[in-house]
Design a protein around this motif. Structure first.
Motif, mmCIF file in Angstrom:
data_model
loop_
_atom_site.group_PDB
_atom_site.id
_atom_site.type_symbol
_atom_site.label_atom_id
_atom_site.label_comp_id
_atom_site.label_asym_id
_atom_site.label_seq_id
_atom_site.Cartn_x
_atom_site.Cartn_y
_atom_site.Cartn_z
ATOM 1 N N ALA A 296 8.933 6.866 -12.795
ATOM 2 C CA ALA A 296 7.750 6.709 -13.648
ATOM 3 C C ALA A 296 6.456 6.748 -12.841
ATOM 4 N N GLU A 297 6.540 6.502 -11.547
ATOM 5 C CA GLU A 297 5.328 6.558 -10.726
ATOM 6 C C GLU A 297 4.927 7.995 -10.415
ATOM 7 N N ILE A 298 5.896 8.879 -10.460
ATOM 8 C CA ILE A 298 5.623 10.260 -10.063
ATOM 9 C C ILE A 298 4.931 10.988 -11.215
ATOM 10 N N GLY A 299 3.747 11.501 -10.930
ATOM 11 C CA GLY A 299 2.995 12.191 -11.972
ATOM 12 C C GLY A 299 2.233 11.251 -12.891
ATOM 13 N N LYS A 300 2.299 9.950 -12.652
ATOM 14 C CA LYS A 300 1.605 9.002 -13.539
ATOM 15 C C LYS A 300 0.086 9.152 -13.404
ATOM 16 N N ILE A 301 -0.379 9.259 -12.172
ATOM 17 C CA ILE A 301 -1.820 9.331 -11.921
ATOM 18 C C ILE A 301 -2.210 10.705 -11.371
ATOM 19 N N ILE A 302 -1.389 11.217 -10.450
ATOM 20 C CA ILE A 302 -1.744 12.422 -9.703
ATOM 21 C C ILE A 302 -0.696 13.497 -9.960
ATOM 22 N N LYS A 303 -1.147 14.716 -10.130
ATOM 23 C CA LYS A 303 -0.233 15.825 -10.344
ATOM 24 C C LYS A 303 0.602 16.037 -9.076
#
Ligand code: TPP
Ligand code: MG
Lengths: 162, 565
Positions: free
Chosen positions: B305-312
């Motif tokens: 869930a952290e991957i792609g949450k804020i930054i592409k």
């Protein structure tokens, strides 16, 4: 955009609260939510219709997966499922318009499940589009009460996808 | 079949989990548990407020790598834990919290000291349990420890109704883990790892971004050797400090709001960010749309869930930092390292130049007592080997900037939640877990007053922690914002001269020292470190000193307010 997600969870106390809490905490709106046990009584299926963009729906699914009691999640492709909703509509009638209403009910293959002096209780099952269409037609008579189960869905074909 | 009480079963299970220390506070609904504890050899540390029990358990876990445990009674006991649990949740720290609860038949009746603590803590725990059947107790405890410490670690709460802890259960009952929905991924996808290796190899301006996940998964060593061998510079997040030795030339230190100019510039100019166990908090990225505009991102994290949450993310790798880095390391050095180093040479030289040109600064010539000077002195006197806990505010940032962290698990700070009052109980927890270490709380005068009662806990449990109080008479970090962004209107941030901290330390049976002059810093630190007691050194620092560099809230990290070099 609307997404339908089907979530299999362990049928344990507090699970539903954790799921609905997650949606509000992460800022997602639930359109409808339907819960019931599956063929396996220890497992429940929660069908949720949620509004989110693509990135949002990915986050929802990933965050849901982090809940310990969540077993499996599938985002359902509307093209490949059968979706249904059951709705009870209590509509006001009088002796003059009763026949008219019955005709509409027939066309929609809906059922009359209770008749009273000044109202009819109509049960309809179908897709949301169908339900909405019926509702629109009944509106002018005066809808006294409307109760919907929320959408449930199953994928087509014999393959057990989820 | 001989039977024992639920409370005794809890103690038995805790022993099986290897728990040696518990932080807690008794009350009506946990008296049975405390009664069972009375016969046990588990070391219980009685705090003076339950929040401190959760913070101490949290820091115990960060310092040792083991799961921290705390206990509170029902109702207010549980609600007092809430801040501490939220803190552990935000920083992914494994703790197991036990709360007492009214008896199962009373639940839902607004009984005396009833609070729905599983409801309250659902959004701030990795998982929680209300024990409804004593038969489930051993399994729940086993699962709780397993969940807390595996995958992305986090707090788990177990709410134990009093009739469960007084009820009887077969002494030999064993718990088992039955979690069909919980399968954290440790090993990264090999194809992705191979792609990542290739991308790093081909990049000209890469930078590693090392977060708290590197420390919690024990990946510091492999990360350090990878970066050193491949000659790739390393930025750390606040919680990643200590994951890469700061005396290495490749260390760019912390990025973000109070990060170094060279770290923020490195992000901004890089063509590839290799993020490991870091979550791109807004204190790191600044304005997201302006963050690292030219960089592609390889994101290694155990939490998908952290991957792609804020930054592409260009290449996601879900897995444990240690496992993934080990595989990545192997793949990477199958390629021609000399060629790769050559490709990155200019970039590294450029960053080294920036590092030289724009170091972290303070007015070293000033005769005034500067906080940065004190932190540097603490570093010198402890030879960088202490465990440093911090409060929140300017003190925290000065500690992060001016102490050189070289070992994992030596910097313990409230990152995600930014909890004032974390540092003192954290120092207590860290010292309980690592009695062999010098443990220091670099404190602020505002923060410490949120938890100063815990001086009693430290003194009475003979945990000789050292509190280095950077006393500026202000809620300094808020004052700094008021100075910079609110026309110096210091609304409710001046707290000067209300408390005599030396007397406060003495009142609790500790030692208090006061330093008002730069020339006394050395001797005071020395005395504090040599005294076998809790010592509080009250440093009267220059009151309106600011933390620089600073990125204004909402600005991109390329725009920094800072020292005139
Ligand atoms: C529990 C809590 N309340 C409020 C804040 C907001 N806050 C952040 S820093 C700060 C000032 C801290 O003052 P002090 O401990 O004296 O540290 P200084 O910045 O002066 O070093 C405040 C009030 C917070 N982080 N935590
Ligand atoms: Mg202060």
């Amino acid at each position: 955009m609307n997404h339908i997600i089907s979530v299999l969870v362990e049928n344990k106390a507090g699970v539903l609260a954790k799921i609905s809490g997650l949606f509000s905490r992460r800022g997602f709106n639930i359109d409808s939510l339907a819960v019931g046990t599956t063929e396996d009584k220890s497992i429940s299926r929660i069908t949720i219709v949620v509004q989110a963009d693509q990135r949002g729906i990915e986050q929802v699914v990933k965050q849901l997966y982090k809940l310990i009691n969540v077993l499996k999640i599938q985002e359902l492709d509307p093209a490949n499922i059968v979706e249904r909703e059951l709705v009870l509509i209590k509509v006001a009638t009088d002796s003059k318009n009763r026949a008219e209403i019955l005709e509409i009910v027939n066309i929609f293959r809906a059922n009359i499940v209770d008749v009273a002096k000044k109202s009819l209780l109509i049960e309809i099952t179908g897709t949301s589009t169908k339900v909405d269409a019926l509702r629109e037609l009944l509106d002018p008579y005066g809808i006294l009460e409307l109760t919907r189960t929320g959408k449930i869905a199953s994928t087509r074909g014999s393959k057990k996808k989820i | 079949m001989s039977k024992i009480t639920g409370a005794h079963m809890i103690i038995k299970c805790l022993k099986q989990e290897g728990v040696g220390v518990i932080f807690g506070y008794p009350g009506g609904k946990v008296i049975p548990l405390y009664d069972a504890l009375y016969d046990s050899d588990i070391f219980h540390i009685l705090v003076r407020h339950e929040q401190a029990a959760a913070h101490a358990a949290d820091a115990y876990a960060r310092a040792t790598g083991k799961t921290g445990v705390c206990i509170a009674t029902s109702g207010p006991g549980g609600t007092n834990l809430v801040t501490g649990i939220a803190n552990a949740y935000m920083d992914s720290v494994p703790i197991v919290a036990f709360t007492g609860q009214v008896s199962t038949v009373e639940i839902g009746t607004d009984a005396f000291q009833e609070a729905d603590i599983t409801g309250i803590t659902a959004p701030i725990t990795k998982h929680n349990y209300l024990v409804k059947d004593i038969k489930d107790l051993p399994s729940i405890i086993k699962e709780a420890f397993y969940i807390a410490s595996t995958g992305r670690p986090g707090p788990v709460l177990i709410d134990v109704p009093v009739d469960i802890s007084t009820g009887l259960i077969d002494e030999k009952a064993e718990g088992e883990i039955d979690l069909p929905g919980y399968k954290p991924t440790y090993k990264g996808n090999q194809k992705q790892i191979k792609q990542a290796a290739k991308k790093i190899y081909e990049s000209k301006k890469p930078v590693i971004f090392s977060g708290g996940g590197v420390i919690s998964s024990g990946a510091s060593e492999i990360l350090t050797s990878f970066a050193e061998k491949a000659k790739i510079p390393v930025i750390t997040s606040l919680l990643g400090m200590g994951s890469f030795p700061e005396h290495s030339p490749l260390a760019l230190n912390m990025a973000g709001m109070h990060g170094t100019r060279y770290a923020n510039t490195a992000f901004t100019q890089s063509d590839l960010i290799i993020a490991v166990g870091a979550r791109f908090d807004d204190r790191v990225t600044g304005k997201v749309s302006g963050f690292a505009p030219e960089a592609e991102v390889i994101h290694i994290d155990i939490d998908p869930a952290e991957i792609g949450k804020i930054i592409k993310t260009a290449i996601p790798v879900v897995g444990n930092a240690k496992d993934v880095l080990t595989d990545l390391n192997k793949r990477y050095f199958e390629m021609d390292n000399a060629k790769s180093i050559d490709r990155k040479k200019e970039w590294v030289a450029h960053l080294m130049e920036l590092k030289e040109k724009f170091p972290l600064m303070y007015d070293k010539k000033s005769p005034n007592l500067k906080p940065a000077y004190i932190v540097e002195k603490i570093y010198e006197h402890t030879e960088g080997k202490a465990i440093i806990c911090t409060e929140v505010g300017q003190n925290q940032m000065w500690a992060a900037q001016f102490y050189k962290f070289t070992q994992p698990r030596t910097f313990i700070s409230s990152g995600g939640l930014g909890t004032m009052g974390f540092g003192l109980p954290a120092a207590i927890g860290a010292k309980a877990g690592r009695p062999d270490k010098t443990v220091i709380d670099i404190a602020g005068d505002g923060s410490i007053q949120m938890v100063s009662q815990e001086l009693a806990t430290a003194v009475s449990n003979r945990l000789p922690i050292k509190i280095m109080l950077l006393n500026n008479g202000y809620l300094g970090m808020v004052r700094q914002w008021q100075e910079l962004f609110f026309k110096k209107r210091y609304s409710h941030t001046c707290i000067r001269e209300c408390v005599d901290f030396v007397k406060l330390a003495e009142a609790y049976g500790g030692v208090g020292l006061r330093v008002t002059d730069k020339k006394d810093v050395d001797s005071a630190i020395k005395e504090a470190l040599e005294t076998d007691n809790v010592v509080l050194v009250d440093f009267w620092i220059e009151s309106e000193e600011n933390v620089y560099p600073m990125v204004a809230p909402g600005a991109p990290i390329s725009e920094m307010l800072e020292w005139e070099y």
